[in-house]
Design a protein around this motif. Structure first.
Motif, PDB file in Angstrom:
ATOM      1  N   GLU A   1      50.526  23.953  26.946  1.00 54.58           N
ATOM      2  CA  GLU A   1      50.782  25.384  26.849  1.00 54.58           C
ATOM      3  C   GLU A   1      50.737  26.040  28.223  1.00 54.58           C
ATOM      4  OE1 GLU A   1      48.096  27.214  24.140  1.00 54.58           O
ATOM      5  OE2 GLU A   1      48.633  25.909  22.453  1.00 54.58           O
ATOM      6  N   PRO A   2      51.563  27.079  28.449  1.00 53.78           N
ATOM      7  CA  PRO A   2      51.483  27.800  29.728  1.00 53.78           C
ATOM      8  C   PRO A   2      50.150  28.535  29.848  1.00 53.78           C
ATOM      9  CG  PRO A   2      52.916  28.959  28.190  1.00 53.78           C
ATOM     10  CD  PRO A   2      52.590  27.637  27.548  1.00 53.78           C
ATOM     11  N   ILE A   3      49.794  28.853  31.084  1.00 53.52           N
ATOM     12  CA  ILE A   3      48.554  29.574  31.357  1.00 53.52           C
ATOM     13  C   ILE A   3      48.909  30.919  31.964  1.00 53.52           C
ATOM     14  CG2 ILE A   3      46.260  29.430  32.414  1.00 53.52           C
ATOM     15  CD1 ILE A   3      47.025  26.453  33.100  1.00 53.52           C
ATOM     16  N   GLY A   4      48.372  31.988  31.396  1.00 54.83           N
ATOM     17  CA  GLY A   4      48.541  33.314  31.975  1.00 54.83           C
ATOM     18  C   GLY A   4      47.345  33.664  32.846  1.00 54.83           C
ATOM     19  N   PHE A   5      47.599  34.418  33.915  1.00 57.44           N
ATOM     20  CA  PHE A   5      46.531  34.844  34.814  1.00 57.44           C
ATOM     21  C   PHE A   5      46.610  36.361  34.965  1.00 57.44           C
ATOM     22  CE2 PHE A   5      47.397  30.463  35.812  1.00 57.44           C
ATOM     23  CZ  PHE A   5      46.122  29.916  35.929  1.00 57.44           C
ATOM     24  N   ALA A   6      45.566  37.036  34.504  1.00 60.74           N
ATOM     25  CA  ALA A   6      45.497  38.497  34.591  1.00 60.74           C
ATOM     26  C   ALA A   6      44.423  38.875  35.594  1.00 60.74           C
ATOM     27  CB  ALA A   6      45.181  39.095  33.222  1.00 60.74           C
ATOM     28  N   VAL A   7      44.822  39.608  36.634  1.00 64.42           N
ATOM     29  CA  VAL A   7      43.916  39.952  37.734  1.00 64.42           C
ATOM     30  C   VAL A   7      43.516  41.416  37.629  1.00 64.42           C
ATOM     31  CG1 VAL A   7      43.604  40.005  40.234  1.00 64.42           C
ATOM     32  CG2 VAL A   7      45.047  38.231  39.194  1.00 64.42           C
ATOM     33  N   GLU A   8      42.229  41.687  37.794  1.00 67.34           N
ATOM     34  CA  GLU A   8      41.698  43.052  37.821  1.00 67.34           C
ATOM     35  C   GLU A   8      41.199  43.343  39.235  1.00 67.34           C
ATOM     36  OE1 GLU A   8      38.182  45.750  35.712  1.00 67.34           O
ATOM     37  OE2 GLU A   8      38.518  43.662  35.111  1.00 67.34           O
ATOM     38  N   ARG A   9      41.661  44.447  39.807  1.00 68.06           N
ATOM     39  CA  ARG A   9      41.263  44.831  41.164  1.00 68.06           C
ATOM     40  C   ARG A   9      39.944  45.605  41.091  1.00 68.06           C
ATOM     41  NH1 ARG A   9      46.751  45.946  44.598  1.00 68.06           N
ATOM     42  NH2 ARG A   9      48.193  44.785  43.259  1.00 68.06           N
ATOM     43  N   LEU A  10      38.843  44.903  41.311  1.00 71.10           N
ATOM     44  CA  LEU A  10      37.538  45.530  41.171  1.00 71.10           C
ATOM     45  C   LEU A  10      37.178  46.416  42.359  1.00 71.10           C
ATOM     46  CD1 LEU A  10      35.408  42.565  39.742  1.00 71.10           C
ATOM     47  CD2 LEU A  10      36.532  44.409  38.490  1.00 71.10           C
ATOM     48  N   HIS A  11      37.533  45.980  43.571  1.00 67.64           N
ATOM     49  CA  HIS A  11      37.085  46.735  44.748  1.00 67.64           C
ATOM     50  C   HIS A  11      37.904  46.339  45.967  1.00 67.64           C
ATOM     51  CE1 HIS A  11      34.411  48.732  47.597  1.00 67.64           C
ATOM     52  NE2 HIS A  11      34.277  47.607  48.260  1.00 67.64           N
ATOM     53  N   ASP A  12      38.261  47.322  46.771  1.00 63.14           N
ATOM     54  CA  ASP A  12      38.848  47.115  48.090  1.00 63.14           C
ATOM     55  C   ASP A  12      38.116  48.028  49.062  1.00 63.14           C
ATOM     56  OD1 ASP A  12      40.992  45.175  47.808  1.00 63.14           O
ATOM     57  OD2 ASP A  12      41.997  46.676  46.563  1.00 63.14           O
ATOM     58  N   GLY A  13      37.235  47.450  49.866  1.00 62.01           N
ATOM     59  CA  GLY A  13      36.496  48.218  50.852  1.00 62.01           C
ATOM     60  C   GLY A  13      37.047  48.014  52.249  1.00 62.01           C
ATOM     61  N   ARG A  14      36.277  48.470  53.236  1.00 64.20           N
ATOM     62  CA  ARG A  14      36.739  48.339  54.615  1.00 64.20           C
ATOM     63  C   ARG A  14      36.734  46.880  55.073  1.00 64.20           C
ATOM     64  NH1 ARG A  14      33.124  52.498  57.905  1.00 64.20           N
ATOM     65  NH2 ARG A  14      31.556  51.539  56.548  1.00 64.20           N
ATOM     66  N   SER A  15      35.815  46.062  54.509  1.00 60.94           N
ATOM     67  CA  SER A  15      35.699  44.670  54.942  1.00 60.94           C
ATOM     68  C   SER A  15      35.940  43.668  53.824  1.00 60.94           C
ATOM     69  CB  SER A  15      34.306  44.418  55.533  1.00 60.94           C
ATOM     70  OG  SER A  15      34.051  45.265  56.634  1.00 60.94           O
ATOM     71  N   PHE A  16      35.638  44.060  52.579  1.00 61.08           N
ATOM     72  CA  PHE A  16      35.658  43.117  51.459  1.00 61.08           C
ATOM     73  C   PHE A  16      36.612  43.586  50.360  1.00 61.08           C
ATOM     74  CE2 PHE A  16      31.587  42.390  53.486  1.00 61.08           C
ATOM     75  CZ  PHE A  16      31.399  41.024  53.394  1.00 61.08           C
TER      76      PHE A  16
ATOM     77  N   ARG B   1      51.818  26.732  42.359  1.00 59.90           N
ATOM     78  CA  ARG B   1      52.771  27.810  42.613  1.00 59.90           C
ATOM     79  C   ARG B   1      52.917  28.635  41.341  1.00 59.90           C
ATOM     80  NH1 ARG B   1      57.080  23.644  44.964  1.00 59.90           N
ATOM     81  NH2 ARG B   1      56.037  23.082  46.915  1.00 59.90           N
ATOM     82  N   LEU B   2      52.390  29.830  41.336  1.00 60.22           N
ATOM     83  CA  LEU B   2      52.402  30.682  40.159  1.00 60.22           C
ATOM     84  C   LEU B   2      53.632  31.588  40.154  1.00 60.22           C
ATOM     85  CD1 LEU B   2      48.632  31.706  40.158  1.00 60.22           C
ATOM     86  CD2 LEU B   2      49.714  29.759  39.017  1.00 60.22           C
ATOM     87  N   THR B   3      54.030  31.996  38.959  1.00 55.73           N
ATOM     88  CA  THR B   3      55.185  32.874  38.794  1.00 55.73           C
ATOM     89  C   THR B   3      54.718  34.272  38.436  1.00 55.73           C
ATOM     90  OG1 THR B   3      56.532  31.021  38.000  1.00 55.73           O
ATOM     91  CG2 THR B   3      57.321  33.250  37.507  1.00 55.73           C
ATOM     92  N   PRO B   4      55.074  35.305  39.231  1.00 58.80           N
ATOM     93  CA  PRO B   4      54.714  36.681  38.869  1.00 58.80           C
ATOM     94  C   PRO B   4      55.452  37.103  37.596  1.00 58.80           C
ATOM     95  CG  PRO B   4      55.396  36.528  41.173  1.00 58.80           C
ATOM     96  CD  PRO B   4      55.775  35.236  40.524  1.00 58.80           C
ATOM     97  N   VAL B   5      54.759  37.816  36.719  1.00 60.16           N
ATOM     98  CA  VAL B   5      55.405  38.289  35.483  1.00 60.16           C
ATOM     99  C   VAL B   5      55.313  39.797  35.353  1.00 60.16           C
ATOM    100  CG1 VAL B   5      55.093  36.125  34.243  1.00 60.16           C
ATOM    101  CG2 VAL B   5      53.288  37.845  34.136  1.00 60.16           C
ATOM    102  N   GLY B   6      54.873  40.473  36.402  1.00 64.23           N
ATOM    103  CA  GLY B   6      54.794  41.930  36.374  1.00 64.23           C
ATOM    104  C   GLY B   6      53.372  42.417  36.517  1.00 64.23           C
ATOM    105  N   GLY B   7      53.210  43.517  37.249  1.00 62.60           N
ATOM    106  CA  GLY B   7      51.877  44.047  37.490  1.00 62.60           C
ATOM    107  C   GLY B   7      51.045  43.045  38.261  1.00 62.60           C
ATOM    108  N   ASP B   8      49.822  42.851  37.825  1.00 60.92           N
ATOM    109  CA  ASP B   8      48.937  41.871  38.450  1.00 60.92           C
ATOM    110  C   ASP B   8      48.761  40.666  37.531  1.00 60.92           C
ATOM    111  OD1 ASP B   8      48.637  43.488  40.652  1.00 60.92           O
ATOM    112  OD2 ASP B   8      46.751  44.380  39.984  1.00 60.92           O
ATOM    113  N   GLU B   9      49.850  40.224  36.933  1.00 63.82           N
ATOM    114  CA  GLU B   9      49.819  39.088  36.020  1.00 63.82           C
ATOM    115  C   GLU B   9      50.765  37.994  36.505  1.00 63.82           C
ATOM    116  OE1 GLU B   9      50.462  40.254  32.003  1.00 63.82           O
ATOM    117  OE2 GLU B   9      48.770  41.657  31.975  1.00 63.82           O
ATOM    118  N   PHE B  10      50.355  36.757  36.246  1.00 62.38           N
ATOM    119  CA  PHE B  10      51.089  35.582  36.702  1.00 62.38           C
ATOM    120  C   PHE B  10      51.032  34.524  35.606  1.00 62.38           C
ATOM    121  CE2 PHE B  10      49.013  37.867  40.069  1.00 62.38           C
ATOM    122  CZ  PHE B  10      49.980  38.006  41.045  1.00 62.38           C
ATOM    123  N   THR B  11      51.901  33.538  35.732  1.00 65.06           N
ATOM    124  CA  THR B  11      51.869  32.429  34.794  1.00 65.06           C
ATOM    125  C   THR B  11      51.988  31.119  35.551  1.00 65.06           C
ATOM    126  OG1 THR B  11      52.828  31.536  32.750  1.00 65.06           O
ATOM    127  CG2 THR B  11      54.365  32.380  34.385  1.00 65.06           C
TER     128      THR B  11
END
Length: 308
Positions: free
Chosen positions: A85-100, A24-34
């Motif tokens: 130590e806590p772990i940060g997760f930074a997500v980059e939105r590479l692509h959103d197409g019609r199917s993928f 269960r990750l905690t949102p920290v703003g934008g597309d980042e989680f901890t």
């Protein structure tokens, strides 16, 4: 149920409960989680845990209302993570197409990536279909349980595993936990499922993330088996380097899954492990590949003769 039986049931449920809480990750703003890490005797984060967390972080950024299922991941383990130590997760939105949809996720500690993962998600669509057939394998109920074996051993590592392992593993061939295989083949089969029943309402995404969590512990075993090594071989050093998974059909990690494994190659301190995963009905639900570092002290003394 007697009080003793209730305590035993809670002990079996808690390892899986700890894993589900860690996912269960905690949102920290934008597309980042901890997130946090589960305890490990080595002090290093278990690779399957950070892999599953990165999968779930990426899925949080999918387009609203889009029913897109995780179908593949490709990742590299870059540095050992520290459990304290806590772990940060930074997500980059590479692509959103019609199917993928495609995402890149970095798992970070102290600003440095410990895992880099690309994951892909697809709408459920019609298409041509075929699948490999599951091989014949003994029923898991008649095979020895790793949990029972660890629970009967008076050793700190065995005690840790028996109390914290969230999955029950049952090898078809004799296991290699304590001693090498008598037949040094590069193939093995095993069954795996959660140690206790899953809570109601888990999504298919969570089941797929839990499969990623669980599989990291066994994927390099065919490499060890092929070279007459066991998990207790003196000086053995093993670490996951990269990891790829493809989910073909819905998966239920609360029911027995058959891993059909092999290692086609090892060289230079690296070994490749492959696994096809089938459900108990024989459906091919996933395919996994992992390359890992596998070293023993005597390898440093090996010499290769090269013609002048």
């Amino acid at each position: 149920m007697t009080p003793a039986e209730e305590r035993a049931a809670r002990q079996d449920e808690e390892p899986l409960g700890s894993v589900l809480r860690a996912l269960r990750l905690t949102p920290v703003g934008g597309d980042e989680f901890t997130g946090t890490a589960l305890p490990q005797l080595t002090g290093r984060i278990y690779g399957g845990q950070v892999l599953a967390q990165a999968i779930l972080a990426a899925a949080e950024t999918l387009p609203a209302g889009a029913a897109r299922a995780l179908h593949s991941v490709h990742g590299y383990f870059l540095r050992p993570g520290k459990v304290e130590e806590p772990i940060g997760f930074a997500v980059e939105r590479l692509h959103d197409g019609r199917s993928f949809s495609t995402r890149r996720t970095h798992a970070l500690q102290q600003g440095r990536p410990i895992l880099s993962l690309i994951s892909s998600y697809q709408e459920d669509q019609p298409g041509r279909e075929h699948a490999s057939a599951a091989p014949s394998a003994p029923d898991p109920d008649g095979l020895p349980s790793a949990l029972e074996m660890f629970g009967g051993m008076d050793h700190p590592v065995a005690k840790f595993l028996s109390s914290t392992a969230a999955f029950d593993v049952r090898h078809v061939e004799p296991d290699i936990y304590l001693r090498p295989a008598q037949d040094p083949t590069d193939r093995q089969m095993l069954w795996m499922r959660t140690r206790s029943p899953l809570p109601d309402g888990l999504s298919q995404l969570q089941h797929r993330a839990l499969l990623a969590y669980a599989c990291d512990q066994v994927l390099l075993e065919p490499v060890l088996r092929r070279h007459a090594l066991s998990w207790r071989s003196e000086g053995l050093s093993v670490a996951s380097l990269d990891h790829a998974m493809w989910w073909h059909r819905p998966v239920d990690v609360g029911d027995w899954l058959l891993y059909v494994q092999e290692s086609p190659s090892a060289r230079g301190g690296r070994g490749l492990g492959l696994a096809r995963v089938f459900d108990r009905a024989g459906a091919h639900v996933a395919t996994i590949a992992q390359e890992g570092m596998v070293r023993v002290p005597e390898d440093a003394d090996a010499r290769v003769d090269v013609a002048p």
